[in-house]
Structure formats: C-alpha cells, structure tokens
Scaffold this motif. Sequence first.
Motif, short mmCIF file in Angstrom:
data_model
loop_
_atom_site.label_atom_id
_atom_site.label_comp_id
_atom_site.label_asym_id
_atom_site.label_seq_id
_atom_site.Cartn_x
_atom_site.Cartn_y
_atom_site.Cartn_z
N LEU A 108 0.83 -1.21 0.00
CA LEU A 108 0.00 0.00 0.00
C LEU A 108 0.87 1.26 0.00
O LEU A 108 0.57 2.23 -0.69
N TYR A 109 1.96 1.22 0.76
CA TYR A 109 2.87 2.37 0.81
C TYR A 109 3.49 2.61 -0.55
O TYR A 109 3.50 3.74 -1.06
N TRP A 110 4.04 1.54 -1.15
CA TRP A 110 4.65 1.70 -2.47
C TRP A 110 3.61 2.02 -3.54
O TRP A 110 3.88 2.78 -4.47
N GLY A 111 2.41 1.46 -3.41
CA GLY A 111 1.34 1.79 -4.34
C GLY A 111 1.00 3.26 -4.31
O GLY A 111 0.73 3.88 -5.35
N TYR A 112 1.01 3.84 -3.11
CA TYR A 112 0.74 5.27 -2.97
C TYR A 112 1.82 6.09 -3.68
O TYR A 112 1.51 7.06 -4.40
N LEU A 113 3.08 5.70 -3.52
CA LEU A 113 4.17 6.42 -4.19
C LEU A 113 4.08 6.28 -5.70
O LEU A 113 4.33 7.24 -6.44
N ILE A 114 3.74 5.07 -6.16
CA ILE A 114 3.59 4.86 -7.61
C ILE A 114 2.45 5.70 -8.14
O ILE A 114 2.54 6.31 -9.22
N PHE A 115 1.36 5.77 -7.39
CA PHE A 115 0.23 6.59 -7.80
C PHE A 115 0.62 8.06 -7.92
O PHE A 115 0.21 8.76 -8.85
N LYS A 116 1.44 8.55 -6.99
CA LYS A 116 1.90 9.94 -7.05
C LYS A 116 2.73 10.18 -8.32
O LYS A 116 2.59 11.22 -8.97
N ILE A 117 3.59 9.22 -8.66
CA ILE A 117 4.41 9.36 -9.86
C ILE A 117 3.53 9.37 -11.10
O ILE A 117 3.71 10.19 -12.01
N LEU A 118 2.55 8.45 -11.15
CA LEU A 118 1.64 8.40 -12.30
C LEU A 118 0.82 9.68 -12.41
O LEU A 118 0.57 10.19 -13.51
N LYS A 119 0.36 10.20 -11.28
CA LYS A 119 -0.41 11.43 -11.28
C LYS A 119 0.40 12.59 -11.84
O LYS A 119 -0.09 13.38 -12.65
N ARG A 120 1.68 12.66 -11.43
CA ARG A 120 2.54 13.72 -11.95
C ARG A 120 2.78 13.53 -13.45
O ARG A 120 2.88 14.49 -14.21
N PHE A 121 2.88 12.26 -13.88
CA PHE A 121 3.10 11.99 -15.30
C PHE A 121 1.90 12.42 -16.13
O PHE A 121 2.03 13.01 -17.20
N VAL A 122 0.69 12.12 -15.64
CA VAL A 122 -0.53 12.46 -16.38
C VAL A 122 -0.71 13.97 -16.51
O VAL A 122 -1.02 14.49 -17.58
N PHE A 123 -0.45 14.69 -15.41
CA PHE A 123 -0.73 16.13 -15.41
C PHE A 123 0.47 16.99 -15.77
O PHE A 123 0.32 18.07 -16.31
N LEU A 124 1.68 16.49 -15.48
CA LEU A 124 2.87 17.30 -15.74
C LEU A 124 3.81 16.67 -16.76
O LEU A 124 4.84 17.27 -17.09
N LYS A 125 3.49 15.44 -17.22
CA LYS A 125 4.35 14.72 -18.16
C LYS A 125 5.76 14.51 -17.59
O LYS A 125 6.75 14.60 -18.29
N ASP A 126 5.82 14.23 -16.29
CA ASP A 126 7.09 14.06 -15.61
C ASP A 126 7.03 12.82 -14.75
O ASP A 126 6.15 12.69 -13.90
N LEU A 127 7.98 11.89 -14.95
CA LEU A 127 7.99 10.65 -14.18
C LEU A 127 9.07 10.64 -13.11
O LEU A 127 9.49 9.59 -12.65
N LYS A 128 9.52 11.80 -12.70
CA LYS A 128 10.61 11.88 -11.73
C LYS A 128 10.18 11.30 -10.38
O LYS A 128 9.08 11.55 -9.92
N ASP A 129 11.09 10.55 -9.77
CA ASP A 129 10.84 9.95 -8.46
C ASP A 129 11.52 10.80 -7.39
O ASP A 129 12.72 11.01 -7.41
N ASP A 130 10.75 11.29 -6.43
CA ASP A 130 11.28 12.18 -5.39
C ASP A 130 12.24 11.48 -4.45
O ASP A 130 12.92 12.14 -3.67
N ARG A 131 12.30 10.16 -4.47
CA ARG A 131 13.11 9.45 -3.48
C ARG A 131 14.57 9.35 -3.87
O ARG A 131 15.36 8.75 -3.16
N SER A 132 14.97 9.90 -5.01
CA SER A 132 16.36 9.83 -5.42
C SER A 132 17.03 11.18 -5.29
O SER A 132 16.44 12.20 -5.64
N ASP A 133 18.26 11.18 -4.81
CA ASP A 133 19.05 12.41 -4.80
C ASP A 133 19.57 12.68 -6.20
O ASP A 133 19.87 11.76 -6.96
#
Length: 381
Positions: free
Chosen positions: A321-346
């Motif tokens: 569920l935790y990882w699903g939430y993070l994946i959902f956030k990435i997909l949401k950003r991709f749909v609206f901002l066309k960006d698949l960047k993951d915030d968990r990486s430096d």
Amino acid sequence: MAYILKTLNSWFWWENIWMPINCTWADFVDREGLVFPKPHQLYATIPYAFVLLIIRFFSERYVAIPLAKALGIKNVRRVKPQPNPVLESYFRECSRQPSQSEIKGLAKKCNCTVHLVEKWFRRRRNLEIPTVLRKFQEAFWRFSFYLTSSIVGFIFLYDKPWFYDIWQTWVGYPFQTLLPSQYWYYMAEIGFYWSLIFTLGIDIKRKDFMAHVVHHLAAIGLMSGSWCGNYVRVGTLVMFVHDTADFWLEAAKMFNYARWEKTCNILFIIFSIAFFITRMILFPFWILRATLYQPTYYSTTPVIAYFLFNGMLLTLQGLHLYWGYLIFKILKRFVFLKDLKDDRSDEEEEDSLTDTEEESTKSGTKNSSGSSKHLLSSSHH
C-alpha cells in the motif's frame, strides 16, 4: 547458558506452534512417496547467497557495463574536491548543506572565497551520490534475477493444480511432498534476499531504505517459516506474484538511466499495471484469502504459526500500500505534468568550476557532470 539455549530451542520447535492437532515432528520423517522440507536445509541459503553475489559481480562487470555503453551511458569520473580538513570535518560532523552564514564563516576560516566553499560542498555531496552507471548495474542485476525467477517460477507452477485452484494448496496438508522444483525455487529466492541484506551497506540508499530493510527481513522470515511448516505450495505462489511485476520496474529504470524516455515511460506504465494487479488484487484477494480464510476449513483450531505468518503477510501488504501510494503519485505527476521523476532519489548538483580553477585555488570545490533526473530510481518489492 547451554540449558537456556536448549529450552529456547525446544520452545521454538514446539509442535503446537507449527503443526495441526495430532501432528508431531516425527510425522515429517521422509518415507516412501513423501519427502518433507527440513529446517536445517535453510543453512544452505547462506552459501547460495554468496554464489549469487559472485554471479552478480561478473554480470554487472561483464554484461551490464557493455550494455550500458551500448545504450549510451558513460562512466563519468567525478572530480574529488581538494583535501580540506576543516571543510571535511564540518561536512561529516555538522552539516552536508551549511547555511549561507555558515559558509561565510567557513570561507573566512579557510581563507578562501564563499564561492569556492559552496563549490567544495556541492562537489563533496556529489561524491555521496552513485553514478548513473552504478545505478544501471544494480538495476540490471535485479532485472536479471526477477526476470529469470518469473520465467522459472512459471515453468515450475504452470502444471500444478494449485496454480489454478488455490484451494489445492491445503489439500492433504501437512503431508504434502516436497518437489525438487520447489526446493530450488526456495533456495534461490531466500539466497537472493540474503544477498540483498549482505549488500545493504554498499547498494544505493534511497529515502525508503528502512522499508526495504523491513521487506527483506519479512521476506526471509516468511519463506523460512513457510519452509519449516511445509507451507511450500502457497509460498511458491507468493514468490511468483511478487517477482512478476518487479522486472518491469528494473527495466524501466535501466532505460531511464540511458535517457530513452519513451521506452522508460511505457515500461513504467506496464509495471504500474502489473503492480496493481499482483499486489493490490491478487495478493490480498487470492493469496491472503488462501492464508487467512481457507485454513479454517481444514482445522477448527489454528496453530500459532497461522497468526505469525499472516501477520508478516499483512506487513507485506502494508508495504504494498505504501509503495502503491508512491507509484500513484508518480503516475499522477506523469498524467498532469508529463514528468515521471521519483522524489526518493538524490540528484547531482551542477558545478561550473573547472579543474584548473580548483588547482589554482588549492581550496576545494565540487563537481557535477550536469543535473540528471534519475527517474524511477527507487526500487521496491
């Protein structure tokens, strides 16, 4: 001390923890037509883990690196900052990102400009960030294992009745014979997770590091416990459900590091679909149903292991569920901002100071070979 250990050992292997009513460990002695998993066989997973580490070393060195070069990934050499005991001590003991007032104080203390101190800290921070090639190597290894495990797992399971009718995982329990394919499937999977535990200190650390530690330990505990209790049939299904989504993520990461954006996006979308099917549908409504609900039809008094194993399985579902939430956030950003960047990486920080300037100042600077967005660079399970 020996008496205490002997008592603890007898408590741990107490039949009421592991066995249905009227069963003892004596019933798990191999006999004609029946072969049972033995707890002592789990010791073999440690040397198997080291075998996998050797395979990983050679595959990363002789397969991943040439593949990375073919995809256009360069092994960029990071320039180290000039040795500066004052700044190094502050970096290690006080702050990796000092404030502007602190930078001015350090510049005065080192008798150099504020600009050079800022450069030194940026370059020093970049040394802590793995190179793109290193990230590619790690993703390649995990991709190779998960893909191989998924293919082999399907070959092992496709002709088994419990692959299609999960009720069959409990038919005849606990007197279910251990198949050679199940033995090797378990040894490889447990050995792999031991190898990940052994390399936690050198593998890429991300912001969900502790979630990975919990996941690896829960996975080893679950597989080892299911081996001892002969819950092997349902155990192989759990392993298969997990691995079939993971190799898509690692493939997406590899193409992301190579900056094949469209390919990366397609693979990540496929991974997201596979993840939600396997972790949000099959795992809770197929696997957990088989472990929580179906055993009550075969025994009216669940053993202690029933609660222990289901507790760990529910812990895994919490991580899903935790990882699903993070994946959902990435997909949401991709749909609206066309960006698949993951915030968990430096990310690396840019550095405009040349090596010539650094040599002339003898102070300390820092380098970054360009700002790179490492998409999908977090790993999950």
